[in-house]
Design a protein around this motif. Structure first.
Motif, PDB file in Angstrom:
ATOM      1  N   VAL A 227       0.830  -1.205   0.000  1.00 18.26           N
ATOM      2  CA  VAL A 227       0.000   0.000   0.000  1.00 18.26           C
ATOM      3  C   VAL A 227       0.868   1.259   0.000  1.00 18.26           C
ATOM      4  N   GLY A 228       1.890   1.278   0.848  1.00  9.33           N
ATOM      5  CA  GLY A 228       2.749   2.457   0.930  1.00  9.33           C
ATOM      6  C   GLY A 228       3.525   2.715  -0.351  1.00  9.33           C
ATOM      7  N   SER A 229       3.972   1.657  -1.004  1.00  9.50           N
ATOM      8  CA  SER A 229       4.743   1.842  -2.236  1.00  9.50           C
ATOM      9  C   SER A 229       3.889   2.427  -3.346  1.00  9.50           C
ATOM     10  N   PHE A 230       2.650   1.974  -3.460  1.00  7.18           N
ATOM     11  CA  PHE A 230       1.785   2.519  -4.495  1.00  7.18           C
ATOM     12  C   PHE A 230       1.396   3.960  -4.187  1.00  7.18           C
ATOM     13  N   ALA A 231       1.214   4.287  -2.923  1.00 10.32           N
ATOM     14  CA  ALA A 231       0.930   5.674  -2.567  1.00 10.32           C
ATOM     15  C   ALA A 231       2.119   6.573  -2.913  1.00 10.32           C
ATOM     16  N   PHE A 232       3.322   6.090  -2.649  1.00  9.50           N
ATOM     17  CA  PHE A 232       4.514   6.882  -2.956  1.00  9.50           C
ATOM     18  C   PHE A 232       4.672   7.083  -4.459  1.00  9.50           C
ATOM     19  N   VAL A 233       4.528   5.999  -5.224  1.00  8.59           N
ATOM     20  CA  VAL A 233       4.730   6.089  -6.671  1.00  8.59           C
ATOM     21  C   VAL A 233       3.668   6.982  -7.312  1.00  8.59           C
ATOM     22  N   HIS A 234       2.425   6.867  -6.840  1.00  7.07           N
ATOM     23  CA  HIS A 234       1.365   7.694  -7.421  1.00  7.07           C
ATOM     24  C   HIS A 234       1.623   9.175  -7.151  1.00  7.07           C
ATOM     25  N   SER A 235       1.987   9.513  -5.941  1.00  9.86           N
ATOM     26  CA  SER A 235       2.262  10.915  -5.627  1.00  9.86           C
ATOM     27  C   SER A 235       3.524  11.405  -6.333  1.00  9.86           C
ATOM     28  N   TRP A 236       4.493  10.524  -6.541  1.00 14.13           N
ATOM     29  CA  TRP A 236       5.725  10.901  -7.230  1.00 14.13           C
ATOM     30  C   TRP A 236       5.449  11.261  -8.693  1.00 14.13           C
ATOM     31  N   ASN A 237       4.547  10.523  -9.325  1.00 14.86           N
ATOM     32  CA  ASN A 237       4.281  10.728 -10.747  1.00 14.86           C
ATOM     33  C   ASN A 237       3.109  11.664 -11.031  1.00 14.86           C
ATOM     34  N   HIS A 238       2.352  12.040 -10.002  1.00 14.15           N
ATOM     35  CA  HIS A 238       1.139  12.813 -10.251  1.00 14.15           C
ATOM     36  C   HIS A 238       1.491  14.257 -10.622  1.00 14.15           C
ATOM     37  N   PHE A 239       0.791  14.752 -11.614  1.00 16.53           N
ATOM     38  CA  PHE A 239       1.089  16.069 -12.174  1.00 16.53           C
ATOM     39  C   PHE A 239       0.063  17.128 -11.786  1.00 16.53           C
ATOM     40  N   LEU A 240      -1.200  16.751 -11.692  1.00 20.74           N
ATOM     41  CA  LEU A 240      -2.288  17.730 -11.626  1.00 20.74           C
ATOM     42  C   LEU A 240      -2.295  18.521 -10.330  1.00 20.74           C
ATOM     43  N   PHE A 241      -2.216  17.832  -9.192  1.00 20.83           N
ATOM     44  CA  PHE A 241      -2.314  18.526  -7.910  1.00 20.83           C
ATOM     45  C   PHE A 241      -1.134  19.472  -7.691  1.00 20.83           C
ATOM     46  N   ALA A 242       0.058  19.028  -8.036  1.00 17.81           N
ATOM     47  CA  ALA A 242       1.227  19.903  -7.872  1.00 17.81           C
ATOM     48  C   ALA A 242       1.133  21.124  -8.766  1.00 17.81           C
ATOM     49  N   LEU A 243       0.583  20.961  -9.962  1.00 20.40           N
ATOM     50  CA  LEU A 243       0.446  22.098 -10.874  1.00 20.40           C
ATOM     51  C   LEU A 243      -0.557  23.118 -10.354  1.00 20.40           C
ATOM     52  N   MET A 244      -1.646  22.668  -9.755  1.00 18.94           N
ATOM     53  CA  MET A 244      -2.726  23.560  -9.348  1.00 18.94           C
ATOM     54  C   MET A 244      -2.488  24.200  -7.980  1.00 18.94           C
ATOM     55  N   PHE A 245      -1.867  23.484  -7.055  1.00 17.90           N
ATOM     56  CA  PHE A 245      -1.781  23.964  -5.681  1.00 17.90           C
ATOM     57  C   PHE A 245      -0.428  24.578  -5.335  1.00 17.90           C
ATOM     58  N   LEU A 246       0.579  24.422  -6.172  1.00 21.58           N
ATOM     59  CA  LEU A 246       1.909  24.980  -5.910  1.00 21.58           C
ATOM     60  C   LEU A 246       2.206  26.034  -6.973  1.00 21.58           C
ATOM     61  N   MET A 247       2.462  27.241  -6.520  1.00 19.42           N
ATOM     62  CA  MET A 247       2.642  28.360  -7.435  1.00 19.42           C
ATOM     63  C   MET A 247       4.112  28.675  -7.698  1.00 19.42           C
ATOM     64  N   ASP A 248       4.938  28.676  -6.668  1.00 24.59           N
ATOM     65  CA  ASP A 248       6.343  29.040  -6.822  1.00 24.59           C
ATOM     66  C   ASP A 248       7.118  27.902  -7.482  1.00 24.59           C
ATOM     67  N   GLN A 249       8.108  28.273  -8.285  1.00 29.94           N
ATOM     68  CA  GLN A 249       8.891  27.272  -8.984  1.00 29.94           C
ATOM     69  C   GLN A 249       9.741  26.445  -8.028  1.00 29.94           C
ATOM     70  N   ASP A 250      10.190  27.068  -6.931  1.00 32.00           N
ATOM     71  CA  ASP A 250      11.031  26.320  -6.001  1.00 32.00           C
ATOM     72  C   ASP A 250      10.243  25.334  -5.144  1.00 32.00           C
ATOM     73  N   LYS A 251       8.933  25.238  -5.360  1.00 31.01           N
ATOM     74  CA  LYS A 251       8.106  24.261  -4.650  1.00 31.01           C
ATOM     75  C   LYS A 251       7.476  23.241  -5.593  1.00 31.01           C
ATOM     76  N   GLN A 252       7.809  23.305  -6.867  1.00 28.07           N
ATOM     77  CA  GLN A 252       7.233  22.382  -7.836  1.00 28.07           C
ATOM     78  C   GLN A 252       7.889  21.011  -7.741  1.00 28.07           C
ATOM     79  N   THR A 253       7.233  20.026  -8.370  1.00 28.92           N
ATOM     80  CA  THR A 253       7.717  18.653  -8.364  1.00 28.92           C
ATOM     81  C   THR A 253       8.266  18.284  -9.740  1.00 28.92           C
ATOM     82  N   ILE A 254       8.804  17.078  -9.849  1.00 26.87           N
ATOM     83  CA  ILE A 254       9.441  16.647 -11.093  1.00 26.87           C
ATOM     84  C   ILE A 254       8.471  16.608 -12.270  1.00 26.87           C
TER      85      ILE A 254
END
Length: 301
Positions: A223-250
């Motif tokens: 369960v933990g591994s799939f939660a980690f991988v999904h959050s690592w690869n997810h694009f939408l939430f990081a794009l919408m909720f993080l504005m500054d470039q120094d807080k963005q994800t891969i």
């Protein structure tokens, strides 16, 4: 003396009328009636492996091939694309942010799913089946549909432009399936073990920690591994909720490498390799527990 020797000779004689048993020779293993030939197994697996690995090879080729080269072999090899995305494109910061959000989602999802899964597995309450059905139906709701209400909630809580908002959103969308999986793992643990711990003087929490929790390690890792991988690869939430470039994800950082008129394929491939390597390493280390965790949920113990 003669009678003793004769008795030993009679006991050592073969029982099938004095005929010596034929020597055991290595014979070809007979194939079972319903066993498929090996080529019918290896050929589809080989085609699937080829179909899966070719895109990775193509990405690795572009990441280490000099700019302007069209060779199908990564030689001469260069790491200028990795240096460019890591230093000039701030992928070192994106990597740290993704790791922080991934670990936070892993911890929150595992803890909440553990509590919810134990309640579903061990307690009977009204509308339990309805609650399970609601958890399953929630998986059909796309994340894009919840962006506006989530944005409004996080804005009122002053969590916009904070990694906490992404962790909460990722945890909420990972919880339904995680709770169902954990409850299945807990049901496979005999209830009599907890009762024996209660008889020995343990409380319910102590019995859970001492008896049940060690037996849930494969399920928790899955369960933990799939939660980690999904959050690592997810694009939408990081794009919408993080504005500054120094807080963005891969994933958001990779999107910045695609311009309106041109695409830097070398830098984009290098960023993809940086994004894929941690996931491959995680699954390589947890493969044994991951397989045992899924089999534990499939067979009732």
């Amino acid at each position: 003396m003669t009678a003793v020797i004769a008795e030993k000779s009679a006991s050592a004689a073969p029982e099938d009328g004095g005929r010596p048993s034929p020597p055991v020779r290595g014979k070809k293993r007979e194939r079972a009636f319903d066993e498929a030939p090996r080529w019918q197994i290896y050929l589809p697996l080989g085609l699937y492996l080829l179909f899966t690995l070719v895109p990775f090879y193509w990405m690795l080729l572009f990441s280490v091939r000099p700019a302007g080269s069209d060779s199908l072999v990564p030689w001469p090899m260069t790491f200028e694309h990795f240096e460019k995305v890591w230093n000039e494109r701030a992928f070192s910061v994106f990597f740290q942010n993704s790791a922080l959000i991934g670990v936070g989602t892993l911890i929150c999802t595992t803890l909440v799913a553990l509590a919810g899964g134990y309640a579903l597995a061990r307690f009977d309450f009204r509308l339990k089946q309805g609650f399970m059905l609601a958890l399953l139906c929630s998986q059909f709701i796309p994340g894009a549909l919840m962006l506006v209400p989530l944005f409004q909630i996080f804005k009122n809580l002053q969590l916009i432009n904070s990694p906490v908002s992404v962790v909460i959103a990722e945890t909420v969308f990972q919880l339904p399936l995680s709770i169902i999986l954990i409850s299945g793992f807990i049901k496979n643990v005999p209830y009599s073990l907890e009762e024996a711990a209660w008889v020995d003087g343990c409380s319910r929490l102590q019995a859970f920690r001492i008896v049940v929790l060690p037996m849930l390690r494969p399920g928790l890792i899955a369960v933990g591994s799939f939660a980690f991988v999904h959050s690592w690869n997810h694009f939408l939430f990081a794009l919408m909720f993080l504005m500054d470039q120094d807080k963005q994800t891969i994933p958001v950082g990779l999107s910045t490498l695609i311009g309106a008129d041109s695409v830097d394929f070398g830098a984009l491939a290098a960023g993809g390799v940086i994004s894929a390597v941690p996931v491959v390493i995680v699954f390589a280390f947890i493969q044994k527990w991951l397989i045992s965790g899924f089999s534990a949920g499939a067979v009732k113990g």
